[in-house]
Design a protein around this motif. Sequence first.
Motif, short mmCIF file in Angstrom:
data_model
loop_
_atom_site.label_atom_id
_atom_site.label_comp_id
_atom_site.label_asym_id
_atom_site.label_seq_id
_atom_site.Cartn_x
_atom_site.Cartn_y
_atom_site.Cartn_z
N PHE A 232 0.79 -1.33 0.07
CA PHE A 232 -0.12 0.00 -0.10
C PHE A 232 1.05 1.08 0.00
N THR A 233 2.18 1.11 0.54
CA THR A 233 2.92 2.29 0.46
C THR A 233 3.38 2.52 -1.12
N ILE A 234 3.39 1.56 -1.66
CA ILE A 234 3.98 1.63 -3.07
C ILE A 234 2.80 2.01 -3.88
N LEU A 235 1.62 1.75 -3.57
CA LEU A 235 0.40 2.00 -4.25
C LEU A 235 0.33 3.49 -4.13
N TYR A 236 0.35 3.95 -2.94
CA TYR A 236 0.25 5.40 -2.55
C TYR A 236 1.06 6.23 -3.37
N THR A 237 2.27 5.88 -3.51
CA THR A 237 3.73 6.32 -4.11
C THR A 237 2.96 6.72 -5.59
N ASN A 238 2.44 5.67 -6.23
CA ASN A 238 1.88 5.79 -7.44
C ASN A 238 0.62 6.16 -7.90
N PHE A 240 -2.66 5.54 -6.46
CA PHE A 240 -3.58 4.45 -6.54
C PHE A 240 -4.79 5.09 -5.47
N GLN A 241 -5.90 5.28 -6.05
CA GLN A 241 -7.16 5.80 -5.02
C GLN A 241 -7.35 4.89 -3.88
N ILE A 242 -7.25 3.43 -4.09
CA ILE A 242 -7.39 2.53 -3.07
C ILE A 242 -6.49 2.80 -2.00
N ALA A 243 -5.10 3.18 -2.50
CA ALA A 243 -4.26 3.78 -1.17
C ALA A 243 -4.48 5.05 -0.64
N TYR A 244 -5.10 5.68 -1.27
CA TYR A 244 -5.50 7.15 -0.76
C TYR A 244 -6.51 7.11 0.37
N ASP A 245 -7.65 5.99 0.06
CA ASP A 245 -8.61 5.87 0.89
C ASP A 245 -8.10 5.05 2.10
N VAL A 246 -7.22 4.31 2.17
CA VAL A 246 -6.82 3.41 3.11
C VAL A 246 -5.79 4.56 3.94
N ASN A 247 -5.23 5.38 3.32
CA ASN A 247 -4.26 6.49 4.08
C ASN A 247 -5.09 7.23 4.96
N LYS A 248 -6.57 7.77 4.68
CA LYS A 248 -7.57 8.55 5.26
C LYS A 248 -7.76 7.70 6.57
N VAL A 249 -8.05 6.29 6.44
CA VAL A 249 -8.41 5.33 7.47
C VAL A 249 -7.18 5.40 8.47
N LEU A 250 -6.18 5.44 7.99
CA LEU A 250 -4.82 5.14 8.86
C LEU A 250 -4.09 6.52 9.23
N ASN A 251 -4.83 7.55 9.02
CA ASN A 251 -4.61 9.02 9.40
C ASN A 251 -3.17 9.28 8.93
N SER A 252 -3.02 9.16 7.74
CA SER A 252 -1.96 9.76 6.83
C SER A 252 -0.39 8.79 7.15
N HIS A 256 3.35 9.47 4.98
CA HIS A 256 4.60 9.41 5.67
C HIS A 256 5.45 8.23 5.23
N ALA A 257 4.94 6.94 5.17
CA ALA A 257 5.69 5.89 4.80
C ALA A 257 6.22 6.02 3.63
N SER A 258 5.33 6.61 2.45
CA SER A 258 5.66 6.96 1.17
C SER A 258 6.90 7.97 1.03
N ALA A 259 6.77 9.02 1.89
CA ALA A 259 7.85 10.11 1.66
C ALA A 259 9.24 9.52 2.59
N PHE A 260 9.25 8.80 3.40
CA PHE A 260 10.42 8.06 3.98
C PHE A 260 10.92 7.22 2.97
N LEU A 261 10.15 6.31 2.33
CA LEU A 261 10.75 5.36 1.40
C LEU A 261 11.41 6.03 0.07
N ASN A 262 10.57 7.12 -0.38
CA ASN A 262 11.03 7.83 -1.61
C ASN A 262 12.39 8.64 -0.99
N TYR A 295 6.24 -1.66 10.33
CA TYR A 295 6.89 -2.56 9.22
C TYR A 295 7.58 -1.64 8.35
N MET A 296 7.18 -0.54 7.93
CA MET A 296 7.74 0.31 7.14
C MET A 296 9.08 0.95 7.89
#
Length: 377
Positions: A232-238, A240-252, A256-262, A295-296
């Motif tokens: 889901f971190t990779i999906l958010y980086t790219n 994907f809407q499903i990752a954006y929806d999960v990001n809202k549930v997990l309070n951003s 943050h995981a995407s920013a650190f990974l990049n 995990y990230m």
Amino acid sequence: MKINIYNKLYYLSYFLLLIYTLCNRVTFLIPVLPVLKYIIPIFLVLLILIQSRKYKLNCLMIVFMLMALSFVVFLRTKEEFLLCTILYILAAKDVKIDEFIKKDVKYKLFILLFVIICYKLGLTSSNIFSRSDGTIRNTLGFAHPNQLGLCLFSISCGIAFIHYKKYKITDYLIFIMSLIICHSVCDSRSSFFGILIVLLIALFRKFIENNKLINKLIVFLPEVLFLLSLLFTILYTNNFQIAYDVNKVLNSRLYHASAFLNYYGINLFGHYFDYYGLTNLRYDLRGLTILDNAYMHILIHFGVIQTVLVLLSYSKLLKDSCTNKKYEVFIYLVPFLIYGLMERHIFEIQYNCVLLLLSTFIYLKEFQTKTKNHINI
């Protein structure tokens, strides 16, 4: 007698670790805390050296490799909590896990009461926290609302472990009171859901014990949660809407995981996080403030080797707990693993002390908690 003295020293070092971790806003203890930071690891190394006159060669090699790897990662990351956890595990050769968790619950209940009393007396320097919608989050003297929630979550896991075969009304009352505090006082959502999972497993423990499918699949839970976090971190980086929806549930947390990974990427021994947790403008522009997903966090901060070791260790604990029908380990570990989707503290021994069972694999001891029907606390 020698083992009794050793155990007392071990428990003393652990109590000092809890003081260092949980009392860092008690004003009259703040000057002492920097000293504890250096005393505790030195103390643990000495305990490892004196805990046994003779190690088996294969055990000695494992101890040496783990200490060497942990030290290399520590030098790389400048972060001590994973090193501290491994030192406590290595020093637990003669420590009985059921007795340790019993003391852990007592220690945390005492410290919880102590910090709250200091807070009421004006002897803490805790800040005021609030959410974007204006919700006030009380810390009751702890460093952060989530730390108060995590303390209650850890206590709940400990009680669930100790009384697994025979819960009392008071146990359920503690779970429910902890849920109320997490919801209404500190507004710690991750701890609230963690305690809720503990309560649900406690209520349906007979079903879990007798379900062969759960017993087989639960072994892979650490790897599944890790792969979901990475996916889901990779999906958010790219985008994907499903990752954006999960990001809202997990309070951003995916943001943050995407920013650190990049920014940092992945390597074998991890990275040093510059200005981690600070909110100055230069770092905020990169989105690098805090990485909560456990995990990230371990993958990026501590590297691939430590990540593989941690995931395999968790799976081994779950497999042996089901094989040996030690479901008290199950009820402690599973909520922490799910909690790791939202918070990073699942690898820290002062919160997740059932990790001491890993010493049974290192020192080739029987996987046994010796928990009977009930242990009074």
